[in-house]
Design a protein around this motif. Structure first.
Motif, short mmCIF file in Angstrom:
data_model
loop_
_atom_site.label_atom_id
_atom_site.label_comp_id
_atom_site.label_asym_id
_atom_site.label_seq_id
_atom_site.Cartn_x
_atom_site.Cartn_y
_atom_site.Cartn_z
N UNK A 1 -1.16 -14.16 -0.15
CA UNK A 1 -1.93 -15.24 0.46
C UNK A 1 -1.57 -16.59 -0.15
N UNK A 2 -1.42 -16.61 -1.48
CA UNK A 2 -1.07 -17.84 -2.17
C UNK A 2 0.32 -18.33 -1.83
N UNK A 3 1.28 -17.41 -1.77
CA UNK A 3 2.65 -17.81 -1.44
C UNK A 3 2.73 -18.24 0.02
N UNK A 4 1.84 -17.68 0.86
CA UNK A 4 1.77 -18.11 2.25
C UNK A 4 1.29 -19.55 2.37
N UNK A 5 0.28 -19.89 1.56
CA UNK A 5 -0.20 -21.28 1.53
C UNK A 5 0.92 -22.22 1.07
N UNK A 6 1.63 -21.79 0.05
CA UNK A 6 2.74 -22.59 -0.49
C UNK A 6 3.85 -22.77 0.56
N UNK A 7 4.29 -21.66 1.15
CA UNK A 7 5.37 -21.73 2.13
C UNK A 7 4.96 -22.53 3.36
N UNK A 8 3.67 -22.46 3.68
CA UNK A 8 3.17 -23.16 4.86
C UNK A 8 3.25 -24.68 4.76
N UNK A 9 3.45 -25.19 3.53
CA UNK A 9 3.56 -26.64 3.34
C UNK A 9 4.92 -27.17 3.79
N UNK A 10 5.85 -26.28 4.14
CA UNK A 10 7.12 -26.70 4.72
C UNK A 10 8.16 -27.17 3.72
N UNK A 11 9.13 -27.93 4.23
CA UNK A 11 10.25 -28.47 3.44
C UNK A 11 11.08 -27.38 2.79
N UNK A 12 11.13 -26.22 3.41
CA UNK A 12 11.97 -25.14 2.89
C UNK A 12 11.35 -24.34 1.77
N UNK A 13 10.04 -24.53 1.52
CA UNK A 13 9.37 -23.76 0.46
C UNK A 13 9.41 -22.28 0.80
N UNK A 14 9.85 -21.48 -0.19
CA UNK A 14 9.93 -20.03 0.01
C UNK A 14 9.94 -19.35 -1.35
N UNK A 15 9.62 -18.06 -1.36
CA UNK A 15 9.65 -17.29 -2.60
C UNK A 15 10.50 -16.04 -2.42
N UNK A 16 11.02 -15.56 -3.52
CA UNK A 16 11.77 -14.30 -3.55
C UNK A 16 11.11 -13.42 -4.61
N UNK A 17 10.65 -12.24 -4.21
CA UNK A 17 9.88 -11.38 -5.10
C UNK A 17 10.68 -10.15 -5.50
N UNK A 18 10.61 -9.82 -6.79
CA UNK A 18 11.23 -8.58 -7.29
C UNK A 18 10.22 -7.86 -8.18
N UNK A 19 10.08 -6.55 -7.95
CA UNK A 19 9.14 -5.75 -8.73
C UNK A 19 9.81 -5.10 -9.92
N UNK A 20 9.05 -5.01 -11.02
CA UNK A 20 9.54 -4.41 -12.25
C UNK A 20 8.55 -3.35 -12.74
N UNK A 21 9.06 -2.40 -13.48
CA UNK A 21 8.29 -1.21 -13.86
C UNK A 21 7.39 -1.44 -15.06
#
Length: 223
Positions: free
Chosen positions: A27-47
């Motif tokens: 939800x938070x990254x969606x709010x961030x990305x929704x602000x535009x200007x190419x905002x995006x995240x890349x997620x990687x999971x660790x054990x």
């Protein structure tokens, strides 16, 4: 176009706060990305294993496990689980602790590394969480895990081979060693761009603010 902000997430499939935290981060990254200007995240999971000594086939309920593991009265554990179930519900997750099958999660972590190598880690993480907390599926045995892998489009036979050969166990251990280096002793733990740590299932707005701060700092450096 800027590069996405990299998020490394340490979590355990058997951690109820990790699935809740996943939803809040989304939800938070969606709010961030929704602000535009190419905002995006890349997620990687660790054990991260919360209870590495847990047997694959634990004989008892989640209440039995937590009462024994934490040394708390069963009634108190039931109240804790009711509270967590309510918080999960607030982010759209229908936890079913009554039918949850407590198990060792090391094979699930190995499978997440197999999925990462095949471009399906995010899909598998979601599938494992849902299987464990919502559907009462077993996520500790090779055959059951291979079924879940196939459900997200991974090759079932290859998954079985990877799990039976411990092909990705060293990657699991490497993640755990990195967690020790970072001083991570609880999950979920989010490492943003390798320099900011956010612990726990924070509110969506908190995640959005941290991401925006990192984005602004990156823009300032570029300028």
């Amino acid at each position: 176009m800027s590069e996405p902000i990299k998020i490394d997430v340490w979590s355990d499939i058997a951690c109820p706060w990790c699935y809740i935290g996943k939803r809040k981060f989304e939800a938070g990254s969606g709010l961030f990305s929704g602000a535009g200007d190419g905002r995006a995240v890349e997620v990687e999971y660790h054990s991260f294993e919360l209870s590495p000594d847990t047997p694959v086939d634990f004989d008892g309920s989640e209440v039995d496990f937590l009462a024994g593991h934490k040394g708390l009265p069963a009634g108190q554990v039931e109240q804790m689980l009711e509270r967590v179930t309510g918080i999960a519900s607030s982010v759209g997750l229908d936890y079913d602790f009554e039918h949850l099958k407590h198990t060792n999660t090391v094979k699930a972590h190995e499978l997440l590394h197999f999925a990462k190598a095949n471009g399906k880690q995010l899909e598998l993480a979601e599938r494992l969480f849902r299987a464990y907390f919502v559907e009462g599926r077993h996520v500790g045995r090779v055959e059951d895990l291979a079924d879940l892998a196939a459900e997200v489009g991974l090759d079932r036979a290859e998954a079985v081979a990877a799990l039976e050969s411990n092909q990705y166990l060293s990657d699991v251990r490497a993640d755990q060693s990195t967690a020790v280096e970072y001083g991570i002793n609880g999950v979920p733990f989010f490492v943003i761009e390798g320099k900011y740590g956010v612990s726990g299932a924070q509110d969506a707005q908190t995640f959005a603010q941290v991401l925006e701060q990192v984005w602004s700092e990156r823009a300032a450096v570029t300028a």
